[in-house]
Design a protein around this motif. Structure first.
Motif, mmCIF file in Angstrom:
data_model
loop_
_atom_site.group_PDB
_atom_site.id
_atom_site.type_symbol
_atom_site.label_atom_id
_atom_site.label_comp_id
_atom_site.label_asym_id
_atom_site.label_seq_id
_atom_site.Cartn_x
_atom_site.Cartn_y
_atom_site.Cartn_z
ATOM 1 N N LEU A 125 0.791 -1.687 -0.085
ATOM 2 C CA LEU A 125 -0.023 0.376 0.049
ATOM 3 C C LEU A 125 0.547 1.010 0.219
ATOM 4 C CD1 LEU A 125 -2.268 -0.936 2.691
ATOM 5 C CD2 LEU A 125 -2.658 -1.476 0.150
ATOM 6 N N GLY A 126 0.466 2.615 -0.665
ATOM 7 C CA GLY A 126 0.629 3.710 -0.812
ATOM 8 C C GLY A 126 -0.007 4.222 0.558
ATOM 9 N N TRP A 127 0.580 5.001 0.930
ATOM 10 C CA TRP A 127 0.029 6.422 1.969
ATOM 11 C C TRP A 127 -0.217 7.795 1.417
ATOM 12 C CZ3 TRP A 127 -3.020 6.535 5.813
ATOM 13 C CH2 TRP A 127 -2.842 7.501 7.245
ATOM 14 N N ASN A 128 -1.764 7.939 1.252
ATOM 15 C CA ASN A 128 -1.757 9.630 1.140
ATOM 16 C C ASN A 128 -1.997 10.419 2.170
ATOM 17 O OD1 ASN A 128 -3.108 11.487 0.298
ATOM 18 N ND2 ASN A 128 -4.171 10.370 -1.391
ATOM 19 N N GLU A 129 -1.180 11.287 2.210
ATOM 20 C CA GLU A 129 -0.593 12.338 3.320
ATOM 21 C C GLU A 129 -2.302 13.230 3.513
ATOM 22 O OE1 GLU A 129 2.943 12.518 4.115
ATOM 23 O OE2 GLU A 129 2.191 12.772 5.975
ATOM 24 N N ALA A 130 -2.411 13.724 2.450
ATOM 25 C CA ALA A 130 -3.368 14.383 2.210
ATOM 26 C C ALA A 130 -4.785 13.802 2.613
ATOM 27 C CB ALA A 130 -3.904 15.069 0.827
ATOM 28 N N SER A 131 -5.380 13.157 2.577
ATOM 29 C CA SER A 131 -6.128 12.315 2.838
ATOM 30 C C SER A 131 -5.830 11.138 3.809
ATOM 31 C CB SER A 131 -7.149 11.331 1.264
ATOM 32 O OG SER A 131 -6.420 10.742 1.774
ATOM 33 N N GLU A 132 -4.769 10.907 4.359
ATOM 34 C CA GLU A 132 -4.824 9.912 5.055
ATOM 35 C C GLU A 132 -5.271 8.684 5.518
ATOM 36 O OE1 GLU A 132 -5.098 12.738 9.125
ATOM 37 O OE2 GLU A 132 -3.028 12.842 9.031
ATOM 38 N N ARG A 133 -5.642 7.935 4.473
ATOM 39 C CA ARG A 133 -5.712 6.930 3.702
ATOM 40 C C ARG A 133 -4.291 6.422 3.162
ATOM 41 N NH1 ARG A 133 -11.646 6.456 3.756
ATOM 42 N NH2 ARG A 133 -11.292 5.051 2.248
ATOM 43 N N THR A 134 -4.160 5.071 3.325
ATOM 44 C CA THR A 134 -3.885 3.917 2.312
ATOM 45 C C THR A 134 -4.205 3.436 0.933
ATOM 46 O OG1 THR A 134 -4.513 1.906 3.942
ATOM 47 C CG2 THR A 134 -2.568 3.075 4.053
ATOM 48 N N TYR A 135 -3.486 3.446 0.333
ATOM 49 C CA TYR A 135 -3.956 3.382 -0.766
ATOM 50 C C TYR A 135 -3.533 2.140 -1.694
ATOM 51 C CZ TYR A 135 -0.664 5.611 -3.067
ATOM 52 O OH TYR A 135 0.734 6.453 -3.511
ATOM 53 N N SER A 136 -4.187 1.111 -3.000
ATOM 54 C CA SER A 136 -3.782 -0.212 -2.994
ATOM 55 C C SER A 136 -2.445 0.600 -4.119
ATOM 56 C CB SER A 136 -4.706 -1.918 -3.446
ATOM 57 O OG SER A 136 -4.384 -2.126 -4.311
ATOM 58 N N GLN A 137 -1.211 -0.526 -4.098
ATOM 59 C CA GLN A 137 -0.268 -0.111 -5.269
ATOM 60 C C GLN A 137 -0.223 -1.474 -5.719
ATOM 61 O OE1 GLN A 137 3.158 1.553 -2.895
ATOM 62 N NE2 GLN A 137 2.750 3.585 -3.463
ATOM 63 N N ARG A 138 0.179 -2.537 -5.162
ATOM 64 C CA ARG A 138 0.220 -3.918 -6.368
ATOM 65 C C ARG A 138 -0.405 -5.193 -4.929
ATOM 66 N NH1 ARG A 138 6.100 -2.466 -5.490
ATOM 67 N NH2 ARG A 138 7.023 -3.694 -4.218
ATOM 68 N N SER A 139 -0.948 -6.152 -5.728
ATOM 69 C CA SER A 139 -0.915 -7.256 -4.764
ATOM 70 C C SER A 139 -0.244 -7.776 -5.014
ATOM 71 C CB SER A 139 -2.584 -7.796 -5.432
ATOM 72 O OG SER A 139 -2.823 -8.214 -6.992
ATOM 73 N N LYS A 140 -0.842 -9.772 -3.792
ATOM 74 C CA LYS A 140 -0.017 -10.090 -4.308
ATOM 75 C C LYS A 140 0.245 -10.305 -5.098
ATOM 76 C CE LYS A 140 1.096 -14.468 -1.114
ATOM 77 N NZ LYS A 140 0.217 -16.063 -0.440
ATOM 78 N N GLU A 141 -0.302 -10.823 -6.257
ATOM 79 C CA GLU A 141 -0.084 -11.613 -6.617
ATOM 80 C C GLU A 141 0.509 -11.006 -8.284
ATOM 81 O OE1 GLU A 141 -3.993 -11.296 -6.115
ATOM 82 O OE2 GLU A 141 -3.425 -13.767 -5.572
ATOM 83 N N ASP A 142 0.379 -9.444 -7.892
ATOM 84 C CA ASP A 142 1.542 -8.848 -9.157
ATOM 85 C C ASP A 142 2.625 -8.338 -8.032
ATOM 86 O OD1 ASP A 142 -0.867 -6.876 -9.772
ATOM 87 O OD2 ASP A 142 0.677 -6.591 -7.774
ATOM 88 N N ALA A 143 3.145 -9.147 -6.836
ATOM 89 C CA ALA A 143 4.046 -8.588 -6.127
ATOM 90 C C ALA A 143 5.451 -9.317 -7.072
ATOM 91 C CB ALA A 143 4.335 -10.132 -5.522
ATOM 92 N N HIS A 144 5.945 -8.079 -6.731
ATOM 93 C CA HIS A 144 7.528 -8.392 -7.668
ATOM 94 C C HIS A 144 8.132 -9.464 -7.912
ATOM 95 C CE1 HIS A 144 7.905 -3.516 -8.003
ATOM 96 N NE2 HIS A 144 8.138 -4.135 -9.471
ATOM 97 N N ASP A 145 8.614 -9.924 -8.701
ATOM 98 C CA ASP A 145 9.776 -11.380 -8.567
ATOM 99 C C ASP A 145 11.080 -10.529 -8.423
ATOM 100 O OD1 ASP A 145 11.158 -13.231 -8.564
ATOM 101 O OD2 ASP A 145 10.361 -13.932 -10.126
ATOM 102 N N TYR A 146 12.122 -10.481 -7.594
ATOM 103 C CA TYR A 146 12.816 -9.500 -7.591
ATOM 104 C C TYR A 146 14.089 -10.859 -8.680
ATOM 105 C CZ TYR A 146 10.546 -6.044 -4.590
ATOM 106 O OH TYR A 146 10.226 -5.514 -4.520
ATOM 107 N N ARG A 147 13.839 -11.778 -8.246
ATOM 108 C CA ARG A 147 15.200 -12.214 -8.805
ATOM 109 C C ARG A 147 16.584 -12.124 -7.922
ATOM 110 N NH1 ARG A 147 15.751 -10.427 -13.947
ATOM 111 N NH2 ARG A 147 13.826 -8.885 -13.205
ATOM 112 N N TYR A 148 16.425 -12.441 -6.554
ATOM 113 C CA TYR A 148 17.666 -12.052 -6.331
ATOM 114 C C TYR A 148 18.725 -12.831 -6.702
ATOM 115 C CZ TYR A 148 15.927 -8.870 -1.646
ATOM 116 O OH TYR A 148 15.628 -7.923 -1.493
ATOM 117 N N PHE A 149 19.709 -12.850 -6.788
ATOM 118 C CA PHE A 149 20.521 -13.651 -6.712
ATOM 119 C C PHE A 149 22.478 -12.754 -6.350
ATOM 120 C CE2 PHE A 149 20.964 -11.453 -11.188
ATOM 121 C CZ PHE A 149 22.099 -11.016 -10.924
ATOM 122 N N PRO A 150 23.525 -13.399 -5.610
ATOM 123 C CA PRO A 150 24.360 -12.805 -5.390
ATOM 124 C C PRO A 150 25.239 -11.706 -6.421
ATOM 125 C CG PRO A 150 25.046 -15.018 -4.584
ATOM 126 C CD PRO A 150 23.643 -14.612 -5.884
#
Ligand code: ADP
Ligand code: ZN
Ligand code: MG
Length: 485
Positions: free
Chosen positions: A253-278
């Motif tokens: 979620l993101g945070w909207n400072e003005a309205s003091e509400r959270t809003y959705s940025q991305r759901s689990k389905e489109d969670a990043h796959d960061y493909r970590y490697f050393p």
């Protein structure tokens, strides 16, 4: 239904190094530096460049890890966290993943319910991204911040309220400042929070452990206020979702400072796959035992330990001690003044002068204790003069104000201005009887039971003595003459 919040914090702290994490570019103050004035091919992500680890950043990371009681891993590994974003020129961020710098620490926080220990899961090193500014017709990219060393400190989900989360953030900020690894300047974005929040039904009385609920993660909280509000909002939102029989979705979620509400940025389905490697361009970071020992030996006394020592060594209240250790420069000032005070003056008197008069001066002058013209030794001398009856409290305050202007000593000012307190009984008896002669009305009301006029008469006597009479002697003499003849 009754839900218990479960919160874990990820804190990103910029490390106050001279140069960036993997190149020689200067770390600049972006409120003054021109955009893209501290950039080189390495932090601009040019192909073929090679990163080199900033040793001071590692040392600062170790300082924090040790201060939090973490185990510093003998080997830690830098990893590539791959994602595409215009403020990330390389297309990946160098971070640490499977083998972080340090793990398993704890932080004791102060809440309205008393002390609480929050476990630290991990502390790792990474680099900051650049900064985008969206304008009419496009976006501007400033890479001054790209590659600035960041320390990420991740807690276990041990936090149970927004209040505790703020206390945790404040305690951590306090430690980072004491360790001189971060300015703590929230307005400049040097500390940023991410809050992981879930709620669960209050644990049942039969002792069955209740599993954690599904969490959401609120990104980019840049102030304590935002941290607090976002957590309160999420707790309420999730509770309502569960009350209505639905399930909380795992999302970022993101945070909207003005309205003091959270809003959705991305759901689990489109969670990043960061493909970590050393990170292939950096060798594993091997900890040298003697390096660790040196850093450990050089750790300063931390705020909580200092506070406790002030309570036990100087008999201060916890509240006063906490206010004195808030800024390290004030705590140092206090101890330097205590060292120089007269034997019969107690440390609490010094503390009172600092917490009252000196704090007032610091506030009006906008100066920290170490910047004041009044040095600790000079304050100690002033307090001695008051405690020894040389000058009274009110005169003392005036003398202090003058000291802060001129830098002169209390003794010099008292002598030059003839402010020395008069305790001579004969002299005081004379001005008291003069005053009573001039105020027959008040004397009559006093004698007919209106005792509050004593304060008026006291003021009159002090005025006659140009504020220099010993107030104790004046009070005694006043009562004697009023109740006597
Ligand atoms: P990531 O965000 O990279 O997936 P983790 O899964 O390790 O990392 O968790 C990140 C943070 O979330 C930690 O601070 C952890 O304490 C917290 N956390 C994990 N599970 C929960 C939960 N159910 N409710 C609240 N916080 C949680
Ligand atoms: Zn650079
Ligand atoms: Mg996370």
């Amino acid at each position: 239904m009754n839900y218990e919040p479960v919160i874990g914090l990820e804190v990103h702290a910029e490390l106050a190094t001279q140069s960036k994490m993997f190149c020689a570019c200067a770390v600049v103050d972006n409120t003054v530096a021109a955009p893209n004035s501290a950039v080189c091919p390495v932090c601009a992500g040019m192909p073929g460049t090679l990163p080199v680890v900033n040793q001071m950043a590692v040392e600062m990371g170790i300082r924090v890890a040790l201060a939090l009681g973490c185990t510093v891993n003998p080997v830690s590994v830098f990893a590539r966290k791959n994602y595409f974003y215009p403020d990330l020129p390389k297309g990946y961020q160098i971070s640490q993943y499977e083998q972080p710098l340090a793990e398993h620490g704890q932080l004791v926080i102060q809440t309205s319910q008393g002390e609480l220990t929050i476990r630290i899961r991990r502390v790792h090193l990474e680099e900051d991204t650049g900064k985008l500014t969206h304008v009419e017709g496009g976006s501007l990219l400033d890479l001054n911040r790209a590659g600035v060393p960041l320390l990420e400190i991740v807690s276990e989900p041990d936090i149970r309220s927004a209040e505790e989360a703020v206390a945790y953030g404040e305690a951590l900020r306090h430690i980072l400042r004491y360790l001189e690894v971060n300015s703590g300047d929230m307005e400049k974005g040097v500390i940023r929070f991410e809050a992981n929040v879930s709620v669960r039904l209050v644990p049942s009385r039969d002792g069955e452990p209740v599993p954690y609920g599904t969490r959401t993660e609120v990104k980019n909280l840049n102030s304590f206020r935002a941290l607090e509000r976002a957590i309160v909002f999420e707790i309420e939102r999730q509770s309502k979702v569960l009350d209505s029989g639905e399930t909380v979705e795992q999302e970022t979620l993101g945070w909207n400072e003005a309205s003091e509400r959270t809003y959705s940025q991305r759901s689990k389905e489109d969670a990043h796959d960061y493909r970590y490697f050393p990170e292939p361009d950096l060798p594993p970071l091997k900890m040298d035992e003697s390096w660790l020992e040196r850093v450990r030996a050089e750790l300063p006394e931390l705020p909580r330990a200092k506070m406790q020592r002030f309570v036990t060594s100087y008999q201060l209240s916890e509240k006063d001690a906490a206010r004195l250790v808030e800024e390290k420069s004030t705590a140092d000032y206090f101890e330097a003044a205590v060292k120089r005070k007269a034997k019969n003056v107690n440390a609490k008197t010094i503390a009172n002068w600092i917490l009252g008069e000196l704090f007032g001066l610091m506030k009006t002058r906008g100066e920290t204790a170490d910047r004041l013209k009044v040095k600790p030794e000079a304050l100690a001398e002033l307090v001695d003069l008051v405690a020894g009856g040389e000058i009274n409290q009110t005169t003392g305050r005036e003398v202090l104000a003058e000291m802060s202007e001129s830098g002169k000593s209390a003794g010099e000012i008292v002598t030059a201005k003839g402010l020395k307190q008069v305790s001579d009984a004969g002299f005081i008896a004379k001005i008291v009887s003069q005053t009573l002669d001039e105020s027959p009305g008040e004397v009559t009301s006093f004698r007919s039971g209106k005792e509050t006029v004593l304060n008026f008469l006291f003021g009159q006597v002090m005025k006659k003595a140009a504020g220099k009479a010993n107030p104790q002697v004046v009070r005694e003499e006043l009562e004697k003459q009023l109740k006597g003849s």
